[in-house]
Design a protein around this motif. Sequence first.
Motif, mmCIF file in Angstrom:
data_model
loop_
_atom_site.group_PDB
_atom_site.id
_atom_site.type_symbol
_atom_site.label_atom_id
_atom_site.label_comp_id
_atom_site.label_asym_id
_atom_site.label_seq_id
_atom_site.Cartn_x
_atom_site.Cartn_y
_atom_site.Cartn_z
ATOM 1 N N VAL A 121 -17.094 27.796 41.977
ATOM 2 C CA VAL A 121 -17.046 28.765 40.961
ATOM 3 C C VAL A 121 -16.009 28.597 40.022
ATOM 4 C CG1 VAL A 121 -17.223 31.196 40.109
ATOM 5 C CG2 VAL A 121 -18.461 30.123 42.590
ATOM 6 N N ASP A 122 -16.078 28.159 38.967
ATOM 7 C CA ASP A 122 -14.949 27.846 37.862
ATOM 8 C C ASP A 122 -14.672 29.188 37.245
ATOM 9 O OD1 ASP A 122 -14.027 27.345 35.129
ATOM 10 O OD2 ASP A 122 -14.328 25.108 35.513
ATOM 11 N N PHE A 123 -13.843 29.902 37.338
ATOM 12 C CA PHE A 123 -13.556 31.124 36.471
ATOM 13 C C PHE A 123 -11.976 31.470 36.412
ATOM 14 C CE2 PHE A 123 -12.262 34.266 40.008
ATOM 15 C CZ PHE A 123 -12.193 33.202 41.110
ATOM 16 N N PRO A 126 -7.188 30.995 32.360
ATOM 17 C CA PRO A 126 -6.520 31.136 31.200
ATOM 18 C C PRO A 126 -5.907 30.058 30.844
ATOM 19 C CG PRO A 126 -5.287 32.268 33.141
ATOM 20 C CD PRO A 126 -6.784 31.522 33.604
ATOM 21 N N ASN A 127 -5.137 30.205 29.499
ATOM 22 C CA ASN A 127 -4.239 29.134 28.985
ATOM 23 C C ASN A 127 -2.978 29.317 29.251
ATOM 24 O OD1 ASN A 127 -6.754 27.739 28.237
ATOM 25 N ND2 ASN A 127 -6.987 29.336 26.574
ATOM 26 N N ILE A 128 -2.142 28.167 29.506
ATOM 27 C CA ILE A 128 -0.654 28.385 29.908
ATOM 28 C C ILE A 128 0.072 28.811 28.226
ATOM 29 C CG2 ILE A 128 1.143 27.037 30.151
ATOM 30 C CD1 ILE A 128 -0.144 27.363 32.642
ATOM 31 N N GLY A 135 -11.269 38.424 27.592
ATOM 32 C CA GLY A 135 -12.360 37.416 28.033
ATOM 33 C C GLY A 135 -12.250 37.155 29.266
ATOM 34 N N HIS A 136 -10.729 36.528 29.569
ATOM 35 C CA HIS A 136 -10.408 36.058 30.922
ATOM 36 C C HIS A 136 -10.387 36.918 32.119
ATOM 37 C CE1 HIS A 136 -7.845 33.313 28.397
ATOM 38 N NE2 HIS A 136 -8.806 32.613 28.802
ATOM 39 N N LEU A 137 -10.316 38.421 31.537
ATOM 40 C CA LEU A 137 -10.315 39.490 32.422
ATOM 41 C C LEU A 137 -11.947 39.306 33.171
ATOM 42 C CD1 LEU A 137 -9.268 42.004 33.919
ATOM 43 C CD2 LEU A 137 -10.087 43.307 32.019
ATOM 44 N N ASN A 316 -9.722 15.622 24.544
ATOM 45 C CA ASN A 316 -10.179 16.916 24.168
ATOM 46 C C ASN A 316 -10.569 17.734 25.539
ATOM 47 O OD1 ASN A 316 -12.537 16.388 24.284
ATOM 48 N ND2 ASN A 316 -12.797 16.719 21.750
ATOM 49 N N TYR A 317 -10.844 19.038 25.074
ATOM 50 C CA TYR A 317 -11.405 19.866 26.004
ATOM 51 C C TYR A 317 -12.864 19.414 26.764
ATOM 52 C CZ TYR A 317 -12.871 24.803 27.557
ATOM 53 O OH TYR A 317 -13.286 25.804 28.378
ATOM 54 N N ALA A 318 -13.806 18.800 26.002
ATOM 55 C CA ALA A 318 -14.927 18.440 26.549
ATOM 56 C C ALA A 318 -14.589 17.153 27.265
ATOM 57 C CB ALA A 318 -15.797 17.941 25.236
ATOM 58 N N THR A 320 -12.058 16.396 29.260
ATOM 59 C CA THR A 320 -11.888 16.918 30.424
ATOM 60 C C THR A 320 -12.644 17.640 31.310
ATOM 61 O OG1 THR A 320 -9.371 17.544 29.434
ATOM 62 C CG2 THR A 320 -9.963 18.599 31.480
ATOM 63 N N ASP A 321 -13.640 18.487 30.726
ATOM 64 C CA ASP A 321 -14.742 18.938 31.523
ATOM 65 C C ASP A 321 -15.783 17.731 32.029
ATOM 66 O OD1 ASP A 321 -14.906 21.653 32.234
ATOM 67 O OD2 ASP A 321 -15.193 22.223 29.888
ATOM 68 N N LEU A 322 -15.910 16.852 31.371
ATOM 69 C CA LEU A 322 -16.680 15.899 31.807
ATOM 70 C C LEU A 322 -16.155 15.180 33.013
ATOM 71 C CD1 LEU A 322 -17.861 14.082 28.356
ATOM 72 C CD2 LEU A 322 -19.472 15.126 30.152
ATOM 73 N N GLY A 344 -19.518 32.640 24.000
ATOM 74 C CA GLY A 344 -18.924 31.547 22.699
ATOM 75 C C GLY A 344 -18.968 30.033 23.118
ATOM 76 N N GLN A 345 -18.703 29.913 24.518
ATOM 77 C CA GLN A 345 -18.698 28.356 24.859
ATOM 78 C C GLN A 345 -20.104 27.957 25.365
ATOM 79 O OE1 GLN A 345 -15.138 27.493 27.088
ATOM 80 N NE2 GLN A 345 -14.253 29.331 26.758
ATOM 81 N N ALA A 346 -21.220 28.642 25.073
ATOM 82 C CA ALA A 346 -22.482 27.951 25.445
ATOM 83 C C ALA A 346 -22.700 26.906 24.895
ATOM 84 C CB ALA A 346 -23.585 29.088 25.139
HETATM 85 N N1 ARG Z 1 -9.299 27.671 29.518
HETATM 86 C C1 ARG Z 1 -10.660 28.241 28.682
HETATM 87 C C2 ARG Z 1 -10.416 29.202 27.863
HETATM 88 O O1 ARG Z 1 -9.587 30.031 27.786
HETATM 89 C C3 ARG Z 1 -11.656 28.331 29.817
HETATM 90 C C4 ARG Z 1 -12.052 27.219 30.789
HETATM 91 C C5 ARG Z 1 -13.453 27.363 31.498
HETATM 92 N N2 ARG Z 1 -13.496 26.317 32.360
HETATM 93 C C6 ARG Z 1 -13.992 25.122 32.177
HETATM 94 N N3 ARG Z 1 -14.194 24.196 32.855
HETATM 95 N N4 ARG Z 1 -14.149 24.848 30.775
HETATM 96 O O2 ARG Z 1 -11.261 29.470 26.804
#
Ligand code: ARG
Length: 586
Positions: A121-123, A126-128, A135-137, A316-318, A320-322, A344-346
């Motif tokens: 479960v990836d949940f 948040p971002n440093i 949303g993170h809540l 980028n983000y994608a 890293t997710d791959l 929004g990340q769908a």
């Molecule tokens: N850090 C991202 C954000 O605040 C959420 C990351 C969700 N997990 C993932 N594997 N992309 O929007």
Amino acid sequence: MNATQEQLKDKLKQALGEAFGDEYADTDPMLVPASNPKFGDYQANMALSLAKKLGQKPRDIAHLVVDRLDISDMCETPEIAGPGFINLRLTPSYLETQLNSIQTDARLGVPISSHPQREIVDFSSPNIAKEMHVGHLRSTIIGDAIARVLEFRGHDVLRLNHVGDWGTQFGMLISYLREVSPAALTTANALDIGDLVNFYKQAKKRFDEDADFQETARQEVVRLQAGAEDTIHAWKLLCEQSRLEFQVIYDLLDIKVEERGESFYNPLLPAVVDDLEKAGLLEENQGAKVVFLEGFKNREGEPLPLIVQKSDGGYNYATTDLAALRYRIKEDKAKRLIYVTDAGQANHFAGVFQVANRANWIPEDVEIVHVPFGLVLGEDGKKLKTRAGDTVRLRDLLDEAVARAHEDLESRLNEVEARAETEEFIANVAKVVGISAVKYADLSQNRTGNYKFSFDKMLALKGNTAPYMLYAYARTQSISRKGNINYEKLGENVKIILKEDAEFTLAKHLLQLDEVITEVEQELLPNRLCEYLYQLSEKFNQFFENCPVLKSEEPMRTSRLALCDLTARTLKLGLSLLGIGVLERM
Ligand code: ARG
């Protein structure tokens, strides 16, 4: 589907086979819970859809099945209604036996999964150095509840915090840190920059205003990528500071999550791009390396690209997710990957999953799901903001919930003269009620929609709220206190006897816990469990109004006490799976 329903289904199939030949023994009996208790508990509807195939009247088909149906140990004689519905009503003795068996079961009739597996479960994530926002809540609360349910079902759950701890913004942050707090970079533990979110804002301002600073920041990114010692040191300091701030929230919410941020996958990024190249999926687009997505078009009707390497060579983000997806399948050996983020990340996830699929990175026995949720809105229906128009700090929001619960409790105590409670008691109740209210308000919504955040609603003592459920639980405990009963000592051989309607209704509901839990496990919708617990509280309150407990004669007295205890344990377990604790008194 619960065990009872499963058994009835098998018996119906058997009867179908006997009535119409073996090829019918696998017909779906279309068994559903009855829409109205008047009709019994379940209804089998297959006769209507079989009529054409068999060339017989539905009612005749129903009769032929019922004549061969061997369920006298579970149900009253079946009734055939209307055009050919088969109505089934469970017998009191069947219900009593079932109840007595879950009564002695610590898991309350919910079995361990027959296929326990590793699930991620990836949940939260948040971002440093940035705000952990509502949303993170939501992600934190929903992800935690999902993880708890899966754990309870016996899965090996890896709770991952995919923290945004890598990327070009660190060039800006570290350069700014060098300017304003040079000592931090050379001395151990000497970071003194106050609120990190504010620090981020100032750094951003500096970045936007000064071209030279932008160049310095870019060089700092290069140094970070290359692993320069002092840059890495500064990066770690910033992450550590953020972590402390996030931890305050996790402690308040009682959340356990393992940090494995984006930086973890950094060494694996080049291979993602190489392998996509080898798979023949990669194309050049305006200097960037991309995979064109199937089925995604922009406004001009052109296919949309998923960028995996930018024109400056950065990932980028994608990307890293791959990399994370591959790692989770290959190294973590997960069979289900669950991503809990805002809706929004769908598209981001749909793109990532599609590319991974086309690259053949997802084995057949691995399931990958995005669990999206809607926005948190203010009472005005707009995005949640403070009165001054700023984003709401989570810390403030949770503190306010607790403070309001505190006020409510004190005013209630003042109404009852005889009730003096210690400050410690009040503080604890306020904390449990306040935090539970926030969690429950979120979880009880169908997560895919937006929801309006309202302290008044979530703290109300009536309705589908945490306080309502906590009250039902406290009531079960006050009954035992009043009667000087130790529920645990009711004994293994207590016999639950059902007499009144309200008892039957409560009993049947208690027997549905396993069904609800497996449903949440599959569909990842915690609101189903909330709905179940809400109904349980209501049914318990009706039982309590209609059926005297302490004042009734044996054997009903013990039987009803056992029902109170079973309700209490079901509420406690169910709430614990939502991350909510109970109160003996409130
Ligand atoms: N850090 C991202 C954000 O605040 C959420 C990351 C969700 N997990 C993932 N594997 N992309 O929007």
